[in-house]
Scaffold this active site. Structure first.
Site, PDB file in Angstrom:
ATOM      1  N   ALA A  34       0.726  -0.985  -0.402  1.00  0.00           N
ATOM      2  CA  ALA A  34       0.296  -0.235  -0.071  1.00  0.00           C
ATOM      3  C   ALA A  34       1.093   1.148   0.102  1.00  0.00           C
ATOM      4  O   ALA A  34       0.673   2.311  -0.966  1.00  0.00           O
ATOM      5  CB  ALA A  34      -0.789   0.123   1.531  1.00  0.00           C
ATOM      6  N   ARG A 167      -6.641  -4.604   6.830  1.00  0.00           N
ATOM      7  CA  ARG A 167      -6.644  -5.468   6.730  1.00  0.00           C
ATOM      8  C   ARG A 167      -7.306  -7.153   7.739  1.00  0.00           C
ATOM      9  O   ARG A 167      -6.166  -7.211   8.607  1.00  0.00           O
ATOM     10  CB  ARG A 167      -5.510  -6.112   5.947  1.00  0.00           C
ATOM     11  N   LYS A 224     -13.713   7.193   1.490  1.00  0.00           N
ATOM     12  CA  LYS A 224     -13.905   6.951  -0.220  1.00  0.00           C
ATOM     13  C   LYS A 224     -14.960   5.884  -0.220  1.00  0.00           C
ATOM     14  O   LYS A 224     -15.715   5.369   0.216  1.00  0.00           O
ATOM     15  CB  LYS A 224     -12.339   6.008  -0.156  1.00  0.00           C
ATOM     16  N   GLY A 229     -17.338   7.756  -5.607  1.00  0.00           N
ATOM     17  CA  GLY A 229     -16.932   8.945  -5.458  1.00  0.00           C
ATOM     18  C   GLY A 229     -16.200   9.430  -4.016  1.00  0.00           C
ATOM     19  O   GLY A 229     -16.015   7.928  -3.560  1.00  0.00           O
ATOM     20  N   GLY A 254      -5.162  -1.463  -5.018  1.00  0.00           N
ATOM     21  CA  GLY A 254      -4.765  -0.447  -5.356  1.00  0.00           C
ATOM     22  C   GLY A 254      -5.787   0.177  -5.674  1.00  0.00           C
ATOM     23  O   GLY A 254      -4.759   1.889  -5.420  1.00  0.00           O
ATOM     24  N   ASP A 257      -5.356   3.478  -2.949  1.00  0.00           N
ATOM     25  CA  ASP A 257      -3.809   3.647  -2.550  1.00  0.00           C
ATOM     26  C   ASP A 257      -4.059   4.974  -3.715  1.00  0.00           C
ATOM     27  O   ASP A 257      -3.571   5.693  -3.861  1.00  0.00           O
ATOM     28  CB  ASP A 257      -2.263   2.601  -2.858  1.00  0.00           C
TER      29      ASP A 257
HETATM   30  O1  KDG Z   1      -3.928  -1.579  -1.517  1.00  0.00           O
HETATM   31  C1  KDG Z   1      -3.326  -2.414  -2.100  1.00  0.00           C
HETATM   32  C2  KDG Z   1      -2.059  -2.992  -1.261  1.00  0.00           C
HETATM   33  O2  KDG Z   1      -3.524  -4.177  -0.709  1.00  0.00           O
HETATM   34  C3  KDG Z   1      -1.854  -4.582  -1.934  1.00  0.00           C
HETATM   35  O3  KDG Z   1      -0.873  -3.447  -2.573  1.00  0.00           O
HETATM   36  C4  KDG Z   1      -0.585  -5.336  -1.136  1.00  0.00           C
HETATM   37  O4  KDG Z   1       0.185  -4.132   0.785  1.00  0.00           O
HETATM   38  C5  KDG Z   1      -1.301  -4.570   0.852  1.00  0.00           C
HETATM   39  C6  KDG Z   1      -1.233  -5.617   1.835  1.00  0.00           C
HETATM   40  O5  KDG Z   1      -0.837  -5.290   2.689  1.00  0.00           O
HETATM   41  O6  KDG Z   1      -2.295  -5.943   1.280  1.00  0.00           O
END
Ligand code: KDG
Length: 317
Positions: A34, A167, A224, A229, A254, A257
């Site tokens: 990220a 996550r 977000k 939008g 992504g 990001d």
């Molecule tokens: O936002 C995208 C990221 O989640 C990906 O590139 C990988 O950093 C990452 C993750 O920890 O999931």
């Protein structure tokens, strides 16, 4: 230095075929993470960015290092770990609509980041510190490193931008909520996705969530809303920004990001909050059109003409 960020980058393995990964025979190996997605996005728009991290002293560490440095991101704050490997991550497409992520990053080199790796000299000279909620989930020492970076930024008047980037595979819900809300309270700007906002504050109206975030301490919040939008708020304005039409989403990972990179770029260019959020939405949309987490990040001219064209299409409608 415009922006300093800190976190883990991994080699991203993607099976060449759709379906269960157990049947995959060929994989592509890309670079993702990220914070480096954001760093590369900002660099492509012409800003100077430093990435603080730790890599395994192995082939994948070399691959990531050369790639990120090749993109023009300052890698002077990378340290090498002789005993812990560089992390890996697999992105399995079960169908064109459904993507599953598998991490092989427990005990990775980046999870060994500690406060000693966080340089006061680097952070104090930046305009923005970009933090995501992934780094504090990696280990206790990573969480301490993040808190130290934030403390330095606050002490030196560096603006702290925080993307909760939840996550769930990395930690428990309770721990995630506790740590992420603690960082929200220390940040100047927060940019959660709508689901992350609901996870942190409970399900409610977007405008209400924005008000709640401001009450925690940040002076600006951007929620977000994916293809729809975003909603932004500070002490003077609150409003929606519409999303950019994307005919065919190739890979949504992504996009958040990309949004962060475009938004911070807009702030660095002294755009209004609404215009900075619109730049974020434009970057996010472009990322979804290309496979890979960061390959779709545009250079400045491409971003501006994409946004301009969308604007004309809006007017013609
Ligand atoms: O936002 C995208 C990221 O989640 C990906 O590139 C990988 O950093 C990452 C993750 O920890 O999931």
């Amino acid at each position: 230095m415009d922006v300093v960020t800190l976190g883990e980058s991994m080699v991203l393995m993607t099976p060449q075929q759709t379906g269960y990964m157990r049947y995959a025979e060929q994989f592509s190996a890309k670079v993702a993470g990220a914070e480096t997605n954001v760093a590369i996005g900002l660099k492509r728009l012409g800003h100077d960015v430093c990435w603080i991290s730790r890599l395994g002293h192995d082939e994948f560490g070399e691959k990531i290092f050369r790639f990120i440095r090749g993109e023009g991101v300052d890698t002077a704050q990378i340290t090498w770990d002789e005993t812990h490997p560089t992390g890996l991550y697999f992105k399995e497409a079960l169908s064109s609509e459904s993507v599953r992520v598998q991490y092989y990053r427990k005990g990775s080199a980046a999870s060994q980041l500690t406060p000693e790796h966080v340089s006061e000299r680097y952070i104090s000279q930046a305009k923005y510190l970009h933090i995501t909620g992934i780094t504090p989930a990696l280990s206790d020492s990573c969480r301490q490193a993040v808190l130290k970076a934030i403390a330095i930024a606050r002490q030196h008047g560096v603006t702290v931008v925080f993307d909760p980037n939840l996550r769930k595979k990395l930690w428990s819900d309770d721990k995630a909520r506790e740590v992420l809300l603690d960082i929200v309270a220390k940040a100047d700007i927060v940019m959660p996705g709508q689901d992350e906002a609901a996870f942190l504050l409970g399900q409610k109206d977007v405008a209400e969530m924005a008000t709640d975030f401001l009450a925690y301490g940040p002076s600006k919040v951007v929620i977000k809303l994916g293809a729809d939008g975003a909603y932004y708020a500070d002490d003077r304005h609150q409003d929606y920004i519409s999303g950019f039409a994307v005919e065919h989403v190739v890979d949504p990972v992504g996009a958040g990001d990309g949004f962060a990179a475009g938004f911070v770029s807009g702030l660095l260019d002294h755009l209004s909050l609404a215009e900075a959020v619109r730049r974020g939405a434009g970057m996010g949309a472009l990322v979804t059109m290309v496979p890979g987490d960061m390959e779709g990040l545009p250079e400045r001219q491409r971003l501006l003409s994409f946004m301009e064209q969308a604007h004309h299409e809006d007017v013609m409608r």
